[in-house]
Motif scaffolding. Structure first.
Motif, PDB file in Angstrom:
ATOM      1  N   GLN A 158       0.831  -1.201   0.000  1.00 26.87           N
ATOM      2  CA  GLN A 158       0.000   0.000   0.000  1.00 26.87           C
ATOM      3  C   GLN A 158       0.873   1.260   0.000  1.00 26.87           C
ATOM      4  OE1 GLN A 158      -2.639   0.236   3.378  1.00 26.87           O
ATOM      5  NE2 GLN A 158      -4.366   0.698   2.034  1.00 26.87           N
ATOM      6  N   LYS A 159       1.944   1.245   0.772  1.00 19.95           N
ATOM      7  CA  LYS A 159       2.842   2.404   0.817  1.00 19.95           C
ATOM      8  C   LYS A 159       3.514   2.619  -0.532  1.00 19.95           C
ATOM      9  CE  LYS A 159       3.901   2.191   5.742  1.00 19.95           C
ATOM     10  NZ  LYS A 159       4.923   1.844   6.755  1.00 19.95           N
ATOM     11  N   GLU A 160       3.936   1.521  -1.162  1.00 21.03           N
ATOM     12  CA  GLU A 160       4.563   1.626  -2.490  1.00 21.03           C
ATOM     13  C   GLU A 160       3.581   2.208  -3.498  1.00 21.03           C
ATOM     14  OE1 GLU A 160       6.636  -1.638  -4.390  1.00 21.03           O
ATOM     15  OE2 GLU A 160       7.350  -2.282  -2.420  1.00 21.03           O
ATOM     16  N   VAL A 164       4.015   5.739  -5.627  1.00 22.03           N
ATOM     17  CA  VAL A 164       3.975   5.812  -7.090  1.00 22.03           C
ATOM     18  C   VAL A 164       2.872   6.755  -7.542  1.00 22.03           C
ATOM     19  CG1 VAL A 164       3.508   4.478  -9.188  1.00 22.03           C
ATOM     20  CG2 VAL A 164       5.016   3.540  -7.437  1.00 22.03           C
ATOM     21  N   LEU A 165       1.704   6.673  -6.910  1.00 25.93           N
ATOM     22  CA  LEU A 165       0.599   7.568  -7.269  1.00 25.93           C
ATOM     23  C   LEU A 165       0.969   9.033  -7.008  1.00 25.93           C
ATOM     24  CD1 LEU A 165      -2.514   5.551  -6.040  1.00 25.93           C
ATOM     25  CD2 LEU A 165      -1.868   6.046  -8.403  1.00 25.93           C
ATOM     26  N   GLY A 166       1.679   9.290  -5.917  1.00 25.38           N
ATOM     27  CA  GLY A 166       2.140  10.653  -5.621  1.00 25.38           C
ATOM     28  C   GLY A 166       3.095  11.161  -6.692  1.00 25.38           C
ATOM     29  N   GLU A 167       4.019  10.287  -7.132  1.00 23.91           N
ATOM     30  CA  GLU A 167       4.950  10.665  -8.190  1.00 23.91           C
ATOM     31  C   GLU A 167       4.213  10.968  -9.491  1.00 23.91           C
ATOM     32  OE1 GLU A 167       7.769   7.472  -8.405  1.00 23.91           O
ATOM     33  OE2 GLU A 167       8.651   7.947  -6.451  1.00 23.91           O
ATOM     34  N   ARG A 169       1.126  12.022  -9.721  1.00 16.83           N
ATOM     35  CA  ARG A 169       0.433  13.303  -9.522  1.00 16.83           C
ATOM     36  C   ARG A 169       1.380  14.464  -9.753  1.00 16.83           C
ATOM     37  NH1 ARG A 169      -0.310  13.676  -3.918  1.00 16.83           N
ATOM     38  NH2 ARG A 169       1.698  14.705  -4.042  1.00 16.83           N
ATOM     39  N   ASP A 170       2.600  14.372  -9.205  1.00 20.71           N
ATOM     40  CA  ASP A 170       3.583  15.447  -9.362  1.00 20.71           C
ATOM     41  C   ASP A 170       3.951  15.652 -10.830  1.00 20.71           C
ATOM     42  OD1 ASP A 170       3.530  15.726  -6.627  1.00 20.71           O
ATOM     43  OD2 ASP A 170       5.398  14.596  -6.288  1.00 20.71           O
ATOM     44  N   ILE A 171       4.131  14.554 -11.549  1.00 23.49           N
ATOM     45  CA  ILE A 171       4.469  14.648 -12.979  1.00 23.49           C
ATOM     46  C   ILE A 171       3.326  15.299 -13.750  1.00 23.49           C
ATOM     47  CG2 ILE A 171       4.858  13.276 -15.072  1.00 23.49           C
ATOM     48  CD1 ILE A 171       6.391  11.266 -13.253  1.00 23.49           C
ATOM     49  N   LEU A 172       2.091  14.921 -13.450  1.00 30.08           N
ATOM     50  CA  LEU A 172       0.931  15.520 -14.132  1.00 30.08           C
ATOM     51  C   LEU A 172       0.812  17.009 -13.824  1.00 30.08           C
ATOM     52  CD1 LEU A 172      -1.744  12.691 -13.735  1.00 30.08           C
ATOM     53  CD2 LEU A 172      -0.602  13.421 -15.843  1.00 30.08           C
ATOM     54  N   GLU A 173       1.083  17.398 -12.573  1.00 26.86           N
ATOM     55  CA  GLU A 173       1.027  18.820 -12.224  1.00 26.86           C
ATOM     56  C   GLU A 173       2.098  19.601 -12.975  1.00 26.86           C
ATOM     57  OE1 GLU A 173       1.204  19.343  -7.967  1.00 26.86           O
ATOM     58  OE2 GLU A 173      -0.789  18.451  -7.689  1.00 26.86           O
ATOM     59  N   ASP A 174       3.319  19.032 -13.071  1.00 26.74           N
ATOM     60  CA  ASP A 174       4.386  19.691 -13.836  1.00 26.74           C
ATOM     61  C   ASP A 174       3.985  19.846 -15.294  1.00 26.74           C
ATOM     62  OD1 ASP A 174       5.987  19.922 -11.615  1.00 26.74           O
ATOM     63  OD2 ASP A 174       7.262  18.179 -12.101  1.00 26.74           O
ATOM     64  N   MET A 175       3.365  18.800 -15.853  1.00 26.97           N
ATOM     65  CA  MET A 175       2.934  18.856 -17.255  1.00 26.97           C
ATOM     66  C   MET A 175       1.860  19.924 -17.441  1.00 26.97           C
ATOM     67  SD  MET A 175       2.903  14.782 -18.192  1.00 26.97           S
ATOM     68  CE  MET A 175       2.028  15.000 -19.723  1.00 26.97           C
ATOM     69  N   ARG A 176       0.932  20.012 -16.502  1.00 22.07           N
ATOM     70  CA  ARG A 176      -0.141  20.997 -16.599  1.00 22.07           C
ATOM     71  C   ARG A 176       0.443  22.405 -16.477  1.00 22.07           C
ATOM     72  NH1 ARG A 176      -3.947  21.273 -11.905  1.00 22.07           N
ATOM     73  NH2 ARG A 176      -3.537  19.074 -11.906  1.00 22.07           N
ATOM     74  N   ASN A 177       1.395  22.617 -15.571  1.00 24.70           N
ATOM     75  CA  ASN A 177       2.026  23.942 -15.403  1.00 24.70           C
ATOM     76  C   ASN A 177       2.806  24.330 -16.639  1.00 24.70           C
ATOM     77  OD1 ASN A 177       0.962  24.222 -12.861  1.00 24.70           O
ATOM     78  ND2 ASN A 177       2.773  23.431 -11.826  1.00 24.70           N
ATOM     79  N   ASN A 178       3.526  23.381 -17.242  1.00 24.31           N
ATOM     80  CA  ASN A 178       4.302  23.681 -18.456  1.00 24.31           C
ATOM     81  C   ASN A 178       3.384  23.944 -19.643  1.00 24.31           C
ATOM     82  OD1 ASN A 178       6.739  23.435 -17.156  1.00 24.31           O
ATOM     83  ND2 ASN A 178       6.996  21.265 -17.692  1.00 24.31           N
ATOM     84  N   TYR A 179       2.270  23.279 -19.705  1.00 22.26           N
ATOM     85  CA  TYR A 179       1.340  23.449 -20.811  1.00 22.26           C
ATOM     86  C   TYR A 179       0.613  24.793 -20.742  1.00 22.26           C
ATOM     87  CZ  TYR A 179      -2.495  22.542 -24.032  1.00 22.26           C
ATOM     88  OH  TYR A 179      -3.388  22.611 -25.053  1.00 22.26           O
ATOM     89  N   SER A 180       0.292  25.235 -19.526  1.00 29.51           N
ATOM     90  CA  SER A 180      -0.463  26.489 -19.369  1.00 29.51           C
ATOM     91  C   SER A 180       0.434  27.717 -19.558  1.00 29.51           C
ATOM     92  CB  SER A 180      -1.140  26.538 -18.010  1.00 29.51           C
ATOM     93  OG  SER A 180      -0.180  26.504 -16.974  1.00 29.51           O
ATOM     94  N   LYS A 181       1.731  27.608 -19.568  1.00 26.10           N
ATOM     95  CA  LYS A 181       2.636  28.752 -19.748  1.00 26.10           C
ATOM     96  C   LYS A 181       2.689  29.239 -21.149  1.00 26.10           C
ATOM     97  CE  LYS A 181       5.661  27.935 -15.879  1.00 26.10           C
ATOM     98  NZ  LYS A 181       6.972  27.648 -15.444  1.00 26.10           N
TER      99      LYS A 181
END
Length: 181
Positions: A158-160, A164-167, A169-181
């Protein structure tokens, strides 16, 4: 030392197999006109002896990991099929089998190189439906056991997963921030 596997079920065979073999061979002797002279010796004793020996040599057992089968009169066949390779179990009936209250259980496996499309045919198993269910159940247990992860601790898994899900999420947020710029 070779590890032993536990037998789960030993199949028993219907004695009517002897009649089925006697009649089936007689049919093929009849339709191959050259075999007609052999019909008399076949029915007067040779057929009964051969079918009796065939019946006595039939053995089938289900173990934890394999389906083991032995048969033969003059030429003996011994086959071991790993349960995880079994793809299909099919019942076959024809009028003679139905009359004699017999069924054929046809077993097909993965990577089948047999041009007839079957690795094994078991004729006349007593309680064939129950035997088929037992084979499928044991196969399912074996396949599920092999698919389990090495570490059985649910909290670690469960911790693993959360990590992985947190990672992701972080990648998707970075992609969304780069796309909106």
């Amino acid at each position: 030392m070779i590890p032993t596997t536990t037998k789960i079920q030993e199949a028993s065979f219907n004695p009517k197999i002897k009649t089925y073999i006697l009649l089936t061979v007689a049919f093929f002797l009849t339709i191959s006109f050259a075999g007609i002279p052999l019909l008399l010796p076949w029915f007067l004793g040779l057929g009964q002896v051969m079918s009796k020996r065939y019946y006595e040599n039939l053995k089938c057992s289900l173990t934890q990991k394999h389906l083991e089968f032995k048969k033969g009169v003059l030429f003996k066949v011994e086959k071991t099929i790993p349960l995880e390779n079994i793809q299909d179990l099919t019942f076959i009936e024809n009028p003679l089998l139905k009359y004699l209250d017999l069924r054929v259980l046809k077993i097909e496996t993965a990577g089948n190189s047999n041009p007839k499309g079957s690795d094994m045919k078991l004729i006349g198993i007593v309680g064939a439906s129950d035997f088929k269910k037992q084979v499928l159940h044991q196969r399912e247990l074996l396949v599920n056991k092999n698919k389990r992860p090495e570490h059985q601790n649910g909290q670690d898994t469960q911790k693993e997963t959360l990590k992985v899900l947190g990672e992701i999420r972080d990648i998707l947020e970075d992609m969304r921030n780069n796309y909106s710029k």
